[in-house]
Design a protein around this motif. Structure first.
Motif, PDB file in Angstrom:
ATOM      1  N   ALA A   1       0.829  -1.204   0.000  1.00 34.31           N
ATOM      2  CA  ALA A   1       0.000   0.000   0.000  1.00 34.31           C
ATOM      3  C   ALA A   1       0.865   1.255   0.000  1.00 34.31           C
ATOM      4  CB  ALA A   1      -0.931  -0.008   1.212  1.00 34.31           C
ATOM      5  N   THR A   2       1.854   1.299   0.894  1.00 35.02           N
ATOM      6  CA  THR A   2       2.721   2.470   0.965  1.00 35.02           C
ATOM      7  C   THR A   2       3.495   2.649  -0.339  1.00 35.02           C
ATOM      8  OG1 THR A   2       2.968   2.110   3.348  1.00 35.02           O
ATOM      9  CG2 THR A   2       4.547   3.576   2.307  1.00 35.02           C
ATOM     10  N   THR A   3       3.965   1.564  -0.921  1.00 34.78           N
ATOM     11  CA  THR A   3       4.689   1.648  -2.190  1.00 34.78           C
ATOM     12  C   THR A   3       3.786   2.142  -3.304  1.00 34.78           C
ATOM     13  OG1 THR A   3       6.155  -0.148  -1.498  1.00 34.78           O
ATOM     14  CG2 THR A   3       6.065   0.334  -3.855  1.00 34.78           C
ATOM     15  N   SER A   4       2.560   1.672  -3.335  1.00 32.01           N
ATOM     16  CA  SER A   4       1.615   2.118  -4.363  1.00 32.01           C
ATOM     17  C   SER A   4       1.287   3.598  -4.204  1.00 32.01           C
ATOM     18  CB  SER A   4       0.341   1.280  -4.298  1.00 32.01           C
ATOM     19  OG  SER A   4       0.603  -0.077  -4.604  1.00 32.01           O
ATOM     20  N   LEU A   5       1.141   4.054  -2.964  1.00 30.90           N
ATOM     21  CA  LEU A   5       0.910   5.480  -2.733  1.00 30.90           C
ATOM     22  C   LEU A   5       2.123   6.299  -3.178  1.00 30.90           C
ATOM     23  CD1 LEU A   5      -0.786   5.334   0.783  1.00 30.90           C
ATOM     24  CD2 LEU A   5      -1.892   5.957  -1.381  1.00 30.90           C
ATOM     25  N   GLY A   6       3.326   5.762  -2.945  1.00 27.42           N
ATOM     26  CA  GLY A   6       4.531   6.448  -3.396  1.00 27.42           C
ATOM     27  C   GLY A   6       4.555   6.612  -4.905  1.00 27.42           C
ATOM     28  N   VAL A   7       4.240   5.547  -5.623  1.00 32.20           N
ATOM     29  CA  VAL A   7       4.193   5.626  -7.089  1.00 32.20           C
ATOM     30  C   VAL A   7       3.165   6.660  -7.528  1.00 32.20           C
ATOM     31  CG1 VAL A   7       3.557   4.369  -9.181  1.00 32.20           C
ATOM     32  CG2 VAL A   7       4.988   3.257  -7.462  1.00 32.20           C
TER      33      VAL A   7
ATOM     34  N   GLY B   1       9.114   0.865  -8.117  1.00 39.28           N
ATOM     35  CA  GLY B   1       7.948   0.740  -7.247  1.00 39.28           C
ATOM     36  C   GLY B   1       6.873  -0.141  -7.864  1.00 39.28           C
ATOM     37  N   ILE B   2       6.591   0.071  -9.141  1.00 40.00           N
ATOM     38  CA  ILE B   2       5.599  -0.754  -9.835  1.00 40.00           C
ATOM     39  C   ILE B   2       6.008  -2.220  -9.819  1.00 40.00           C
ATOM     40  CG2 ILE B   2       4.519  -1.229 -12.077  1.00 40.00           C
ATOM     41  CD1 ILE B   2       4.889   1.792 -12.680  1.00 40.00           C
ATOM     42  N   ASP B   3       7.273  -2.475 -10.155  1.00 40.27           N
ATOM     43  CA  ASP B   3       7.756  -3.862 -10.213  1.00 40.27           C
ATOM     44  C   ASP B   3       7.657  -4.535  -8.845  1.00 40.27           C
ATOM     45  OD1 ASP B   3       8.298  -3.556 -12.895  1.00 40.27           O
ATOM     46  OD2 ASP B   3      10.445  -3.183 -12.609  1.00 40.27           O
ATOM     47  N   TRP B   4       7.977  -3.800  -7.777  1.00 33.65           N
ATOM     48  CA  TRP B   4       7.937  -4.395  -6.444  1.00 33.65           C
ATOM     49  C   TRP B   4       6.512  -4.794  -6.077  1.00 33.65           C
ATOM     50  CZ3 TRP B   4       5.873  -3.943  -1.578  1.00 33.65           C
ATOM     51  CH2 TRP B   4       6.535  -4.630  -0.558  1.00 33.65           C
ATOM     52  N   VAL B   5       5.559  -3.945  -6.405  1.00 29.63           N
ATOM     53  CA  VAL B   5       4.161  -4.256  -6.098  1.00 29.63           C
ATOM     54  C   VAL B   5       3.706  -5.494  -6.874  1.00 29.63           C
ATOM     55  CG1 VAL B   5       1.776  -3.452  -6.347  1.00 29.63           C
ATOM     56  CG2 VAL B   5       3.538  -1.901  -5.449  1.00 29.63           C
TER      57      VAL B   5
ATOM     58  N   ARG C   1       6.205  -3.166 -20.902  1.00 27.53           N
ATOM     59  CA  ARG C   1       5.794  -3.281 -19.503  1.00 27.53           C
ATOM     60  C   ARG C   1       4.282  -3.362 -19.352  1.00 27.53           C
ATOM     61  NH1 ARG C   1       9.225  -1.920 -15.557  1.00 27.53           N
ATOM     62  NH2 ARG C   1       7.636  -0.814 -14.360  1.00 27.53           N
ATOM     63  N   ALA C   2       3.543  -3.074 -20.403  1.00 30.35           N
ATOM     64  CA  ALA C   2       2.090  -3.007 -20.308  1.00 30.35           C
ATOM     65  C   ALA C   2       1.463  -4.365 -19.984  1.00 30.35           C
ATOM     66  CB  ALA C   2       1.498  -2.451 -21.596  1.00 30.35           C
TER      67      ALA C   2
END
Length: 350
Positions: free
Chosen positions: A64-70, A92-96, A140-141
């Protein structure tokens, strides 16, 4: 502020007719907001972990925090694969995506080290994937879209769990929860609406049932919105209800108008519980309402956030609940609220 225009990306082409431009030089207030957002993004870039995630003080690594960061970078006009923050956004996207579950009973769920239940994290991360899916490169899509479609199925399945009439149409902490609440439901509805705008298969019936639940959380007596139908109303919860209705096409519905009038009479206080959660939902919700509602809310939020920003670009919550979560969370929510008028995120479009 340096921005990498989303107009060059696929998603922005869908919204090019409504993306705002400044016909006149920025006002002193606008320049202060630009500078505050720039400082906040520098703070977020420095605090991102080598793995690509952002951490919550209370819970550590967090989808959640990573997604908010992105989304904070996207809201300020930065996009994947381009510009000074391309690497931060891409990692960030890849980590999520890497932390989307694939088990027998939780396939598609995006949640890592969450306290209040996985559906909170899942809703935030699904919203992020829906916002970014049209901005990434062709290469990446596919993985982004695949992860998004799996995540949407989780939300729909969770909504379809048998529930009482009072709870029907909403969501709560767990995928199999048989009750619902406004807070968790707000994130899921934002994610569904963003995915539907992108062309994902989201049945209108699911949106309609969710809207009906949100409306049941509205209080005709008090004007605001409650955590669950029949409960007490607060300004933070009222912002959630307004935004959920507005982005689903219920523009200036009776419930939204009552809620907006409630917020005019009961503005957010910096020391109240979940203030930063409130500045996101109240800010974006009242922006969607427009007119006197947005003017009043914009002044309130901008003045407080600009005053409270720390020298390093971050924000610290004024109460124990959000203070415990940490400055990465509060900083992302502040940016998402301050940047709403840029309308770079598709979900911000009026």
């Amino acid at each position: 502020m340096t921005r990498w225009l989303i107009l060059s990306m696929t998603a922005a082409l869908l919204f090019a007719s409504t993306t705002p431009t400044r016909a006149e030089p920025p006002t002193p207030e606008q320049r202060r907001v630009d500078a505050a957002i720039n400082r906040a993004l520098e703070y977020l870039a420095k605090t991102q972990k080598p793995s690509g995630c952002w951490e919550s003080d209370a819970y550590g690594e967090s989808t959640a925090t990573t997604s908010l960061g992105v989304m904070a970078f996207l809201a300020a006009g930065h996009v994947p694969g381009e510009g000074p923050y391309a690497d931060n956004i891409d990692r960030g996207i890849d980590w999520v995506i890497d932390h989307q579950r694939s088990g027998q009973y939780d396939a598609g769920l995006i949640a890592f080290r969450t306290s209040h239940g996985p559906m909170y994290s899942h809703g935030v991360s699904t919203l992020m994937l829906a916002e970014v899916a049209g901005m990434v490169s062709k290469e990446r899509a596919k993985p982004v879209r695949t992860a998004l479609e799996k995540a949407i199925r989780v939300i729909l399945n969770a909504q379809n769990v048998p529930k009482s009439e009072r709870n029907n149409g909403g969501w709560r902490y767990q995928v199999r929860s048989s009750d619902s609440d406004l807070s968790v439901s707000g994130w899921q509805l934002l994610a569904l609406r963003a995915a539907k705008n992108l062309g994902c298969d989201v049945p209108a019936e699911n949106i309609d049932r969710a809207v009906a639940y949100i409306k049941r959380c509205s209080s005709a007596a008090d004007g605001g919105f409650a955590y669950q139908p029949g409960g007490s109303v607060t300004s933070v919860r009222t912002g959630t209800g307004i935004l959920a209705l507005e982005i689903c096409g219920e523009h200036h519905s009776q419930e939204a108008l009552r809620g907006a009038d409630y917020l005019l009479e009961n503005p957010l206080s910096y020391d109240e519980t979940y203030y930063f959660y409130g500045v996101y939902y109240c800010g974006v919700g009242m922006f969607q309402m427009g007119g006197k509602y947005w003017t009043a809310m914009q002044d309130q939020i901008r003045d407080v956030l600009l005053e409270k920003q720390s020298a390093d670009g971050s924000w610290t919550a004024g109460n124990g609940s959000e203070k415990r979560i940490g400055r990465v969370y509060t900083t992302t929510m502040a940016v998402l609220s301050l940047a709403v008028e840029y309308q770079y995120l598709p979900i911000y479009q009026r």
